[in-house]
Scaffold this active site. Structure first.
Site, PDB file in Angstrom:
ATOM      1  N   GLU A  13      86.504 -35.238  30.666  1.00 50.31           N
ATOM      2  CA  GLU A  13      87.157 -36.648  31.342  1.00 50.31           C
ATOM      3  C   GLU A  13      86.558 -37.606  30.599  1.00 50.31           C
ATOM      4  O   GLU A  13      85.470 -38.791  30.787  1.00 50.31           O
ATOM      5  CB  GLU A  13      85.488 -36.773  32.844  1.00 50.31           C
ATOM      6  CG  GLU A  13      84.390 -36.679  32.345  1.00 50.31           C
ATOM      7  CD  GLU A  13      83.748 -36.477  33.813  1.00 50.31           C
ATOM      8  OE1 GLU A  13      82.232 -36.982  33.698  1.00 50.31           O
ATOM      9  OE2 GLU A  13      84.245 -35.870  34.702  1.00 50.31           O
TER      10      GLU A  13
ATOM     11  N   CYS B  85      79.401 -71.108  26.124  1.00 48.86           N
ATOM     12  CA  CYS B  85      77.373 -72.065  25.425  1.00 48.86           C
ATOM     13  C   CYS B  85      76.669 -70.549  25.318  1.00 48.86           C
ATOM     14  O   CYS B  85      75.686 -71.076  26.060  1.00 48.86           O
ATOM     15  CB  CYS B  85      77.551 -72.469  26.639  1.00 48.86           C
ATOM     16  SG  CYS B  85      76.230 -73.950  25.927  1.00 48.86           S
TER      17      CYS B  85
ATOM     18  N   GLY C 227      87.328 -40.974  28.859  1.00 51.05           N
ATOM     19  CA  GLY C 227      87.565 -42.462  28.915  1.00 51.05           C
ATOM     20  C   GLY C 227      88.347 -43.239  27.787  1.00 51.05           C
ATOM     21  O   GLY C 227      89.343 -43.475  27.822  1.00 51.05           O
ATOM     22  N   ARG C 228      87.529 -43.736  27.406  1.00 52.55           N
ATOM     23  CA  ARG C 228      87.237 -43.930  25.729  1.00 52.55           C
ATOM     24  C   ARG C 228      89.239 -44.071  25.321  1.00 52.55           C
ATOM     25  O   ARG C 228      89.830 -44.834  24.736  1.00 52.55           O
ATOM     26  CB  ARG C 228      86.833 -44.569  24.888  1.00 52.55           C
ATOM     27  CG  ARG C 228      86.772 -44.994  23.631  1.00 52.55           C
ATOM     28  CD  ARG C 228      85.950 -44.780  22.651  1.00 52.55           C
ATOM     29  NE  ARG C 228      84.691 -44.655  23.031  1.00 52.55           N
ATOM     30  CZ  ARG C 228      82.911 -45.585  23.506  1.00 52.55           C
ATOM     31  NH1 ARG C 228      83.812 -47.150  23.190  1.00 52.55           N
ATOM     32  NH2 ARG C 228      82.493 -45.750  23.708  1.00 52.55           N
TER      33      ARG C 228
ATOM     34  N   TYR D 147      77.427 -54.332  21.182  1.00 52.31           N
ATOM     35  CA  TYR D 147      76.775 -53.188  20.283  1.00 52.31           C
ATOM     36  C   TYR D 147      77.168 -53.664  18.987  1.00 52.31           C
ATOM     37  O   TYR D 147      76.897 -52.394  18.048  1.00 52.31           O
ATOM     38  CB  TYR D 147      77.627 -51.974  21.177  1.00 52.31           C
ATOM     39  CG  TYR D 147      77.685 -51.808  22.536  1.00 52.31           C
ATOM     40  CD1 TYR D 147      78.905 -51.479  23.047  1.00 52.31           C
ATOM     41  CD2 TYR D 147      76.751 -50.724  23.144  1.00 52.31           C
ATOM     42  CE1 TYR D 147      79.242 -50.857  23.882  1.00 52.31           C
ATOM     43  CE2 TYR D 147      76.861 -50.873  24.722  1.00 52.31           C
ATOM     44  CZ  TYR D 147      78.212 -50.618  24.779  1.00 52.31           C
ATOM     45  OH  TYR D 147      78.042 -49.852  26.081  1.00 52.31           O
TER      46      TYR D 147
END
Ligand SMILES: Cc1ncc(COP(=O)(O)O)c(C=O)c1O
Length: 431
Positions: A273, A349, A275-276, A322
């Protein structure tokens, strides 16, 4: 960065699109997405192998529809992700379990969605057996285990081992299975996702080890129909890394399936499975350079040249969170300027709103053609955990997503959020 429909990667075309949707905007490249879907289908196109899309990486309905049309199933991690997948046309029910709901805690509507739509729950905590039974659920379940080892591009993404909150500790799986059996819940799937974004050789070694663990465990699960080796296939964010070769995964999945079939003496489906890997290269965040300013060297540190852009970590948080690297390109009506070290910073900001930093939180100026106000600056490989992790910090509306079809046509697949969108949940009710 892929160059499909490369024709758009020039100032004139990008500026044309920007004049219609404003900046920043997300550009979703259909050709790049389909190339990654093909790569995964090539390594799972033998019988008994099935891939799911970890939709948490990028949940846009248009992307989900593409996955559905290509026969990719879904890994959802909340009740609302399941509802999004159902609205994108994925089937309810668990025969077969096209949508899987993976959770360590049932939050909000998760239990109700499982009951209402017959979704296969993938439980990551032993207590969830009781919660399912108490809610009147008596269907099959999957069980996420923590095998005690894992990997990740950063510690925060390492989801296997004693310090991970995810999954039922391997040696406690038998006890949880007994509790499930007593509650009339059949355990039809064993699952482990042990981390995101490791090096390829680490992934191969750990998935082989995981398949071995599952083969040892499988004999205690008489109703087992499938195992999942999770996601975690890396993506090469730095040009120097070169394209990731996923072909070695094909034989590995085949071996894992043979191992399981030998262990239990019947057919067992092997799932992955990612994702990336599916979405990372297909999306770029296109921003406008609002200004360029300089600081001078003094006792506190090195002077810098800041390119101030209108995209920030409310859009793409990975660099701030990260220290992640995203390839940057500058597109100017004036053509390419001489290169120099540039810090690319956003509008928030918040001093941490900088895209060019490293994992030790320090500025990491990028060697780029010096931008000028009005230029467009794109951050690439932003498909995974990009828009999905964007927020309304500073009350900024999420940027629009534009689908770039292979014929060069473009469609808005989500519009820019307005103040009404940001405030829609606000109320004043007696409770
Ligand atoms: C349960 C589960 N499956 C799959 C994935 C997808 O991981 P990746 O995007 O690294 O492929 C994740 C991501 O963290 C996850 O938590």
């Amino acid at each position: 960065m892929t160059t499909s429909t490369a024709g758009i990667w020039n100032f004139e075309s990008l500026n044309n699109l920007a004049s219609r949707v404003g900046t920043p905007f997300w550009l979703v490249d259909a050709a790049a997405l389909r190339r990654r879907i093909r790569a995964i289908k090539e390594i799972t196109n033998t019988g008994g192998l099935q891939s799911r899309y970890a939709m948490k990486a990028l949940s846009a309905t248009r992307v989900l529809k593409e996955m559905r049309e290509q026969g990719i199933w879904i890994d959802a991690v909340s009740g609302n992700e399941v509802l999004r997948a159902l609205r994108a046309g994925f089937p309810a029910g668990n025969q077969p379990p096209v949508i899987l709901l993976t959770a360590d805690v049932f939050r909000d509507n998760a239990l109700k969605v499982i009951l209402d739509h017959g979704i296969l729950p993938n439980i990551g905590s032993p207590g969830m057996v009781r919660q399912l039974a108490d809610a009147g659920y008596n269907g099959p379940i999957a069980m996420r285990v923590n095998p005690g080892f894992g990997h990740g591009h950063v510690n925060a993404c390492d989801t296997g081992g004693p310090s991970s909150k995810h999954g039922i500790w391997l040696s406690a799986a038998g006890e949880a299975a007994d509790a499930a059996r007593k509650a009339g819940l059949r355990v039809v799937m064993l699952h482990a996702h042990i981390g995101s974004g490791p090096k390829m050789e680490e992934l191969l070694a750990n998935l082989r080890r995981l398949a071995g663990e599952f083969a040892r465990l499988a004999t205690d699960f008489p109703d087992l129909e499938a195992i999942s080796l999770g996601g975690g296939i890396p993506h090469a964010y730095k040009e120097s890394q070169g394209e990731i070769d996923v072909t070695p995964l094909g034989p590995l999945f085949g071996e894992a399936r043979e191992l399981l079939i030998k262990a239990v003496g019947r057919d067992v489906r092997v799932e992955i499975e990612p994702g990336r890997f599916f979405v990372a290269p297909s999306v770029s965040l296109v921003t406008r350079v609002a200004d360029v300013k300089k600081t001078s060297t003094n006792e506190k540190g090195q002077g810098q040249t800041f390119a101030m852009v209108d995209g920030g970590f409310v859009d793409l948080i990975r660099p701030a969170m990260y220290g992640s690297y995203h390839k940057i390109t500058v597109h100017s009506a004036r053509g390419a300027a001489p290169e120099k070290d540039i810090v690319v910073a956003g509008p928030l900001c918040e001093s941490g709103d900088v895209f060019t930093r490293d994992s030790s939180d320090l500025l990491a100026p990028r060697h780029l053609p010096e931008p000028s106000p009005g230029d467009l600056l794109a951050l690439h490989d932003a498909g995974a955990y990009g828009y999905a992790m964007s927020s309304n910090y500073n009350s900024i509306g999420r940027a629009p997503q534009v689908w770039l079809e292979e014929d060069g046509s473009t469609r808005l697949i989500s519009r820019r959020e307005t103040i009404e969108d940001i405030l829609k949940a606000e109320t004043d009710e007696a409770v």
